[in-house]
Scaffold this active site. Structure first.
Site, mmCIF file in Angstrom:
data_model
loop_
_atom_site.group_PDB
_atom_site.id
_atom_site.type_symbol
_atom_site.label_atom_id
_atom_site.label_comp_id
_atom_site.label_asym_id
_atom_site.label_seq_id
_atom_site.Cartn_x
_atom_site.Cartn_y
_atom_site.Cartn_z
ATOM 1 N N LYS A 29 -14.114 -4.787 -2.865
ATOM 2 C CA LYS A 29 -13.235 -4.724 -4.038
ATOM 3 C C LYS A 29 -14.076 -5.643 -5.104
ATOM 4 C CE LYS A 29 -9.265 -3.890 -1.471
ATOM 5 N NZ LYS A 29 -7.980 -3.924 -0.987
ATOM 6 N N GLN A 73 -3.962 -9.142 -0.992
ATOM 7 C CA GLN A 73 -4.385 -8.337 0.155
ATOM 8 C C GLN A 73 -3.380 -8.816 1.483
ATOM 9 O OE1 GLN A 73 -7.145 -6.584 0.178
ATOM 10 N NE2 GLN A 73 -7.573 -6.062 2.074
ATOM 11 N N ASP A 96 -1.714 -1.311 -6.020
ATOM 12 C CA ASP A 96 -1.551 -0.888 -4.645
ATOM 13 C C ASP A 96 -0.408 0.228 -4.940
ATOM 14 O OD1 ASP A 96 -3.375 -2.025 -2.932
ATOM 15 O OD2 ASP A 96 -2.339 -3.801 -2.779
HETATM 16 N N1 L34 Z 1 -2.750 -5.012 -0.581
HETATM 17 N N2 L34 Z 1 -3.753 -4.779 1.490
HETATM 18 C C1 L34 Z 1 -3.796 -4.180 0.218
HETATM 19 N N3 L34 Z 1 -4.182 -3.114 -0.390
HETATM 20 C C2 L34 Z 1 -5.185 -2.395 0.404
HETATM 21 O O1 L34 Z 1 -5.678 -1.306 -0.031
HETATM 22 C C3 L34 Z 1 -5.388 -2.872 1.614
HETATM 23 N N4 L34 Z 1 -6.425 -2.096 2.262
HETATM 24 C C4 L34 Z 1 -6.110 -1.943 3.856
HETATM 25 C C5 L34 Z 1 -5.840 -3.549 4.403
HETATM 26 N N5 L34 Z 1 -5.119 -4.132 3.394
HETATM 27 C C6 L34 Z 1 -4.670 -3.888 2.182
HETATM 28 C C7 L34 Z 1 -7.673 -2.053 2.173
HETATM 29 O O2 L34 Z 1 -8.144 -2.278 1.243
HETATM 30 C C8 L34 Z 1 -7.405 -1.496 4.261
HETATM 31 N N6 L34 Z 1 -8.347 -1.543 3.337
HETATM 32 C C9 L34 Z 1 -9.742 -1.281 3.341
HETATM 33 C C10 L34 Z 1 -10.720 -1.436 2.266
HETATM 34 C C11 L34 Z 1 -11.855 -1.028 2.419
HETATM 35 C C12 L34 Z 1 -12.600 -0.700 3.618
HETATM 36 C C13 L34 Z 1 -11.499 -0.699 4.664
HETATM 37 C C14 L34 Z 1 -10.301 -0.924 4.599
HETATM 38 C C15 L34 Z 1 -13.962 -0.305 3.775
HETATM 39 O O3 L34 Z 1 -14.685 -0.564 2.674
HETATM 40 N N7 L34 Z 1 -14.391 0.063 4.878
HETATM 41 C C16 L34 Z 1 -15.801 0.042 5.231
HETATM 42 C C17 L34 Z 1 -16.324 -0.783 6.085
HETATM 43 C C18 L34 Z 1 -16.189 -2.258 5.987
HETATM 44 C C19 L34 Z 1 -16.426 -2.986 7.230
HETATM 45 O O4 L34 Z 1 -17.696 -3.077 7.422
HETATM 46 O O5 L34 Z 1 -15.658 -3.626 7.944
HETATM 47 C C20 L34 Z 1 -16.030 1.718 5.472
HETATM 48 O O6 L34 Z 1 -17.145 1.897 5.378
HETATM 49 O O7 L34 Z 1 -15.018 2.052 6.033
#
Ligand code: L34
Length: 260
Positions: A29, A73, A96
């Site tokens: 982020k 988060q 959010d």
């Molecule tokens: N308050 N909490 C709040 N808002 C959110 O919108 C989230 N979420 C979820 C968890 N807690 C939160 C996220 O941001 C899940 N989440 C989230 C954000 C980004 C990614 C995955 C979950 C992401 O970038 N995933 C990458 C891989 C990252 C890795 O290597 O672990 C992807 O390519 O899917």
């Protein structure tokens, strides 16, 4: 004339404790903010943070004119009350869209912000040229963060929506009806190829970390991609879209606050 230049979006991200997955997402982020020129401030609080300390910080950020969006988060350490924290975020800074005021506005269809993950799913569907109108849309999972709002957004696009959960009978048959199948269960490889109608669009919201450290969605990707018309991978699918929608919400929040 409105001075466009005076709008400066700012995002405050609060992370409590040492959850490694949360650290990765929060870093993503911050990086996205830096890339597109959104001011961002991180508050990394220790595991022992009290509810009152967290609420005091949220209150301070509610008043901070440099901050247009506040993101706490999740998940928080278990001694903290997530619901209480969310309720204390100013709804106009709730990027959010978890505050009940914003949840209610989404239900009515008159909203400022959409929750980032379901909004990202809708963008993926739209950008792929797929129109949910009249289609069978099945959402597996009923969380407040993904499943429930996802169903509502598909309904707004005139989908015929079914929400499945752990008590659903004949899950396989219900999933097989889906033209658009959204998996938000939190269990690796939960959706197998026999649960997918040939030609369906499959969106994988799962983010499961296997024992070997590998990241894996809720869908058995290798098998399901043989039957699906379109499918999102993990990583590289819904996750990055979640972050992109956060950027959109933060800019929208800044614009709305500027108009006041
Ligand atoms: N308050 N909490 C709040 N808002 C959110 O919108 C989230 N979420 C979820 C968890 N807690 C939160 C996220 O941001 C899940 N989440 C989230 C954000 C980004 C990614 C995955 C979950 C992401 O970038 N995933 C990458 C891989 C990252 C890795 O290597 O672990 C992807 O390519 O899917």
């Amino acid at each position: 004339m409105k001075n466009e230049k005076s709008i400066e979006p700012g995002l405050a991200v609060i992370i409590v404790g040492n959850d490694p997955a949360s650290r990765v997402y929060v870093n993503g982020k911050k990086k996205a903010c830096a890339e597109i020129g959104i001011y961002s401030r991180e508050y990394a609080l220790p595991e022992e943070t009290t509810q009152q300390e967290l609420l005091d910080l949220v209150q301070k950020l509610n008043q901070d004119p440099q901050i247009s969006g506040i993101l706490v988060q999740l998940p928080l350490p278990s001694h903290l009350d997530e619901t209480d924290v969310i309720h204390n975020i100013d709804p106009s800074k709730d990027v959010d869209a978890f505050h009940p005021f914003n949840v209610g506005k989404i239900m009515i269809g008159d909203f400022d912000f959409l929750p980032c993950t379901p909004a990202g799913v809708m963008e993926l569907i739209a950008e792929s040229g797929i129109d949910p109108a009249g289609k069978e849309c099945v959402v597996v999972g009923r969380s407040n963060i993904v499943g429930k709002p996802q169903a509502m957004l598909l309904l707004h696009k005139n989908g015929t929506v079914t929400i499945c959960h752990s008590k659903t009978q004949n899950l396989k048959e219900v999933c097989r009806r889906a033209d658009i199948l959204v998996a938000a269960v939190g269990r690796a490889n939960f959706i197998t190829a026999d649960m997918v109608k040939p030609g369906a669009v499959v969106i994988d919201v799962g983010m499961n970390r296997l024992d070997n450290g590998k990241l894996c969605g809720d869908v058995d990707f290798e098998a399901v991609k043989q039957v699906a018309q379109a499918i999102t991978p993990v990583p590289g699918g819904v996750g990055p879209m979640t972050i992109t929608m956060l950027m959109r919400n933060t800019i929208k929040a800044a614009e709305l606050q500027h108009q006041k």
